[in-house]
Write a protein that holds these residues in place. Sequence first.
Motif: not given
Length: 282
Positions: A40-44, A52-64, A247-252
Amino acid sequence: MSGSNSTVRLAPAAAILRHTVLLVSGALVLVPFVWMVSLSLKPPGEIFRASFSFWPAEFHGVENYTNALTEAPLPRYMANGLIVCALILVLQILICVPCAYALAKLRFPGRDLLFGMVLVGLLLPHQVLSLPLFILGYQLGILNTYAALVFPYVVSPFGIFLFRQFFKTIPDDVVHAARLDGLSELAIVWKIMLPIALPALIAFSIFSVVGHWNDLFWPLIAVRDQSLMPPPLGIMAFKNEEAGSDYGTLMAASTLVVAPLLIAFLAAQKWFLEGMTGGAVK
């Protein structure tokens, strides 16, 4: 003495093994939720990376999360879930508590047969009854309404069983004393038995709300109007088979739907455990 010494030496090892199994089991249960929050925090572009990395390289949480609240009426779906779960819980308590009291404290012909039918109801998956319930809802003219989402669940065999087991632990002298004070049977149920059974009430409430908040099967059959959809059915609005699912929006959206349940359980876990174990002695 040698036997007792070996037992003492084995006790820490058994405790370590037990805690290791619990930690591993808990981690396995949490993995899907951690993965959901991470996505939910990652861009598409990052969601389907091989590494795999838990924390996204580019934070996309606000948008999702913004898209989850605006692309579909998610607050409306959650409000529908709250309304439906509250109605079901209130009606279940009004019906199950007196039934459980009668099975636990009253003597009448056919009591054991009725309790056996409750146990049979516990064994039947709700999906088995979906077709007759759908036909009944059609004949009553309540399909595609809140009533269609509520009426199949107002009688809960699990609720009757749970309260009955808890009421069996309450001494009969309490009931006899209340009768001597002039209380009616219904007054005993609501003024004496239910307050004592508060842990069981909280445990059942958690089971009921979680079960019906997450229910997808029956709402998929009973309602078609988007304004009546509960959260699990509403989340399907985020799927787009032609353009591809975001999927980012779906997981958010999924995270927002699950969060209230986690908060409620963590707040009430003490009473939940007490309610589940309170009737075990019987």
